[in-house]
Design a protein around this motif. Structure first.
Motif, PDB file in Angstrom:
ATOM      1  N   LEU A 292       0.824  -1.211   0.000  1.00  0.00           N
ATOM      2  CA  LEU A 292       0.000   0.000   0.000  1.00  0.00           C
ATOM      3  C   LEU A 292       0.860   1.263   0.000  1.00  0.00           C
ATOM      4  N   LEU A 293       1.912   1.256   0.791  1.00  0.00           N
ATOM      5  CA  LEU A 293       2.813   2.415   0.828  1.00  0.00           C
ATOM      6  C   LEU A 293       3.447   2.642  -0.534  1.00  0.00           C
ATOM      7  N   CYS A 294       3.950   1.580  -1.158  1.00  0.00           N
ATOM      8  CA  CYS A 294       4.613   1.709  -2.455  1.00  0.00           C
ATOM      9  C   CYS A 294       3.625   2.117  -3.542  1.00  0.00           C
ATOM     10  N   ALA A 295       2.387   1.628  -3.456  1.00  0.00           N
ATOM     11  CA  ALA A 295       1.365   2.027  -4.428  1.00  0.00           C
ATOM     12  C   ALA A 295       1.047   3.512  -4.280  1.00  0.00           C
ATOM     13  N   ALA A 296       0.929   3.984  -3.033  1.00  0.00           N
ATOM     14  CA  ALA A 296       0.657   5.404  -2.802  1.00  0.00           C
ATOM     15  C   ALA A 296       1.817   6.269  -3.288  1.00  0.00           C
ATOM     16  N   VAL A 297       3.038   5.840  -3.024  1.00  0.00           N
ATOM     17  CA  VAL A 297       4.214   6.572  -3.487  1.00  0.00           C
ATOM     18  C   VAL A 297       4.245   6.616  -5.007  1.00  0.00           C
ATOM     19  N   THR A 298       3.938   5.496  -5.645  1.00  0.00           N
ATOM     20  CA  THR A 298       3.943   5.440  -7.112  1.00  0.00           C
ATOM     21  C   THR A 298       2.908   6.374  -7.707  1.00  0.00           C
ATOM     22  N   LEU A 299       1.691   6.374  -7.144  1.00  0.00           N
ATOM     23  CA  LEU A 299       0.627   7.244  -7.656  1.00  0.00           C
ATOM     24  C   LEU A 299       1.003   8.714  -7.497  1.00  0.00           C
ATOM     25  N   ALA A 300       1.467   9.084  -6.300  1.00  0.00           N
ATOM     26  CA  ALA A 300       1.849  10.486  -6.066  1.00  0.00           C
ATOM     27  C   ALA A 300       3.017  10.887  -6.954  1.00  0.00           C
ATOM     28  N   THR A 301       3.961   9.986  -7.125  1.00  0.00           N
ATOM     29  CA  THR A 301       5.124  10.284  -7.971  1.00  0.00           C
ATOM     30  C   THR A 301       4.716  10.514  -9.413  1.00  0.00           C
ATOM     31  N   LEU A 302       3.808   9.676  -9.925  1.00  0.00           N
ATOM     32  CA  LEU A 302       3.369   9.827 -11.314  1.00  0.00           C
ATOM     33  C   LEU A 302       2.645  11.154 -11.521  1.00  0.00           C
TER      34      LEU A 302
ATOM     35  N   PRO B 169       2.476   4.378 -22.151  1.00  0.00           N
ATOM     36  CA  PRO B 169       3.468   3.295 -22.022  1.00  0.00           C
ATOM     37  C   PRO B 169       4.659   3.685 -21.153  1.00  0.00           C
ATOM     38  N   GLY B 170       5.154   4.900 -21.337  1.00  0.00           N
ATOM     39  CA  GLY B 170       6.273   5.357 -20.528  1.00  0.00           C
ATOM     40  C   GLY B 170       5.903   5.521 -19.073  1.00  0.00           C
ATOM     41  N   LEU B 171       4.686   6.021 -18.810  1.00  0.00           N
ATOM     42  CA  LEU B 171       4.242   6.209 -17.432  1.00  0.00           C
ATOM     43  C   LEU B 171       4.048   4.867 -16.723  1.00  0.00           C
ATOM     44  N   VAL B 172       3.509   3.895 -17.441  1.00  0.00           N
ATOM     45  CA  VAL B 172       3.331   2.570 -16.848  1.00  0.00           C
ATOM     46  C   VAL B 172       4.680   1.957 -16.502  1.00  0.00           C
TER      47      VAL B 172
ATOM     48  N   ALA C  16       6.078   1.249 -12.734  1.00  0.00           N
ATOM     49  CA  ALA C  16       6.492  -0.086 -12.296  1.00  0.00           C
ATOM     50  C   ALA C  16       7.877  -0.061 -11.672  1.00  0.00           C
ATOM     51  N   VAL C  17       8.795   0.667 -12.281  1.00  0.00           N
ATOM     52  CA  VAL C  17      10.148   0.786 -11.723  1.00  0.00           C
ATOM     53  C   VAL C  17      10.109   1.505 -10.387  1.00  0.00           C
ATOM     54  N   CYS C  18       9.283   2.547 -10.299  1.00  0.00           N
ATOM     55  CA  CYS C  18       9.127   3.278  -9.042  1.00  0.00           C
ATOM     56  C   CYS C  18       8.608   2.359  -7.950  1.00  0.00           C
TER      57      CYS C  18
ATOM     58  N   GLY D  80       5.644  -9.773 -10.051  1.00  0.00           N
ATOM     59  CA  GLY D  80       4.279  -9.773 -10.554  1.00  0.00           C
ATOM     60  C   GLY D  80       3.850  -8.394 -11.021  1.00  0.00           C
ATOM     61  N   VAL D  81       4.203  -7.355 -10.250  1.00  0.00           N
ATOM     62  CA  VAL D  81       3.856  -5.992 -10.641  1.00  0.00           C
ATOM     63  C   VAL D  81       4.587  -5.595 -11.923  1.00  0.00           C
ATOM     64  N   LEU D  82       5.854  -5.947 -12.023  1.00  0.00           N
ATOM     65  CA  LEU D  82       6.613  -5.627 -13.237  1.00  0.00           C
ATOM     66  C   LEU D  82       6.048  -6.348 -14.457  1.00  0.00           C
ATOM     67  N   THR D  83       5.643  -7.595 -14.272  1.00  0.00           N
ATOM     68  CA  THR D  83       5.047  -8.351 -15.381  1.00  0.00           C
ATOM     69  C   THR D  83       3.718  -7.737 -15.813  1.00  0.00           C
ATOM     70  N   LEU D  84       2.895  -7.365 -14.834  1.00  0.00           N
ATOM     71  CA  LEU D  84       1.620  -6.709 -15.146  1.00  0.00           C
ATOM     72  C   LEU D  84       1.851  -5.397 -15.875  1.00  0.00           C
ATOM     73  N   ALA D  85       2.835  -4.617 -15.414  1.00  0.00           N
ATOM     74  CA  ALA D  85       3.128  -3.340 -16.064  1.00  0.00           C
ATOM     75  C   ALA D  85       3.599  -3.555 -17.494  1.00  0.00           C
ATOM     76  N   ARG D  86       4.391  -4.607 -17.721  1.00  0.00           N
ATOM     77  CA  ARG D  86       4.870  -4.891 -19.067  1.00  0.00           C
ATOM     78  C   ARG D  86       3.699  -5.223 -20.014  1.00  0.00           C
ATOM     79  N   SER D  87       2.744  -5.995 -19.502  1.00  0.00           N
ATOM     80  CA  SER D  87       1.579  -6.339 -20.324  1.00  0.00           C
ATOM     81  C   SER D  87       0.712  -5.101 -20.576  1.00  0.00           C
ATOM     82  N   LEU D  88       0.531  -4.271 -19.530  1.00  0.00           N
ATOM     83  CA  LEU D  88      -0.267  -3.050 -19.708  1.00  0.00           C
ATOM     84  C   LEU D  88       0.430  -2.076 -20.630  1.00  0.00           C
TER      85      LEU D  88
END
Length: 274
Positions: A64-74, A197-200, A204-206, A257-265
């Motif tokens: 949850l923390l990493c998801a929140a950080v990723t959203l705010a960062t984007l 694509p670049g944001l996804v 994912a890296v973030c 798993g998150v990186l794989t999902l991001a690659r597909s998205l």
């Protein structure tokens, strides 16, 4: 026949160093971790890990923390990156240099900077004490860790956004404006889909970087229960090698798993915008 085998030898020679690095620094360590975590009872060991309330709470809080950080960062990085990539103004290069400067800082330094900002003797606490009579201290909580992760995540995404924005086809935006679209609609319907694509990929890296970040969490780890700190505690204080290895595998699987999902998205985004 000789002409056919010669290129093959060169291919093997070129691929061999990469295979050696992959084998030595990824495959063998991962195999050792899996073997150590199984402890002779693979299913029972991981069942115990995944049903342990403390470990799962730590995992959920970390995700949850990493998801929140990723959203705010984007959000922050996309806004700043588009501005910096498309606007020329005095001091632009200095601003870009300052925004990307945190890339040079290790996690421990970032954690120390959060303490100087929001610790017991930090700037925010001193100002709050002066104006409200109460000292605000949040450096040693999830809020402080969020600030630290956000600090070192923003530069990475800003660089990606600026690179992607510089390659956008401005004729599409001009065509949308000529049809009466507002700047907001152009951004939502043309710019953001092209950047998707670049944001996804950057998101994912973030997320992956924040999931495995240890230095900042270690510096601020007073009341913080995130998975890297849980792994560290099990390794140093309890000397529980099987649990340490198992939690490391769990952390790696979630991140993979998150990186794989991001690659597909990202692939789907490319197809949608083509």
């Amino acid at each position: 026949m000789h002409d056919l085998t010669f290129p093959l030898r060169w291919r093997v020679a070129l691929v061999a160093p990469a295979l050696a690095v992959f084998l030595a620094f990824w495959l063998l360590p991962m195999a050792a971790l899996v073997q150590l975590s199984a402890n002779g009872h693979f299913i029972a060991t991981y069942r115990a890990l995944l049903t342990n309330g403390r470990y799962m709470t730590s995992l959920v809080q970390t995700v949850l923390l990493c998801a929140a950080v990723t959203l705010a960062t984007l959000v922050i990085s996309t806004t700043c990156g588009l501005l910096l990539a498309r606007r020329e103004f005095m001091g632009r290069r200095a601003v870009v240099a300052l925004l990307t400067f945190p890339l040079a800082f290790p996690g421990v330094v970032v954690g120390f900077m959060v303490i100087m900002l929001a610790g017991r003797q930090g700037l925010i606490g001193a100002l709050a004490l002066r104006f409200t009579g109460e000292r605000w201290v949040f450096a040693y909580s999830m809020a402080g860790l969020f600030a630290g992760y956000l600090y070192f995540s923003i530069p990475r995404v800003i660089v990606t956004v600026m690179a992607c924005a510089s390659k956008l086809d401005t004729s599409l935006e001009e065509a949308a404006r000529s049809l009466g679209a507002s700047s907001w609609r152009v951004t939502c319907d043309v710019v953001l889909p092209a950047l998707a694509p670049g944001l996804v990929a950057a998101g994912a890296v973030c997320f992956a970087t924040a999931m495995g970040a240890f230095g900042t969490a270690f510096t601020l780890a007073t009341d913080i229960d995130v998975l890297p700190m849980t792994i560290y505690t099990e390794f140093t204080l309890n000397a529980n090698m099987a649990t340490t290895a198992g939690l490391s595998i769990v952390l790696g699987v979630v991140t993979w798993g998150v990186l794989t999902l991001a690659r597909s998205l990202s692939g789907a985004s490319v197809a949608a915008t083509a």
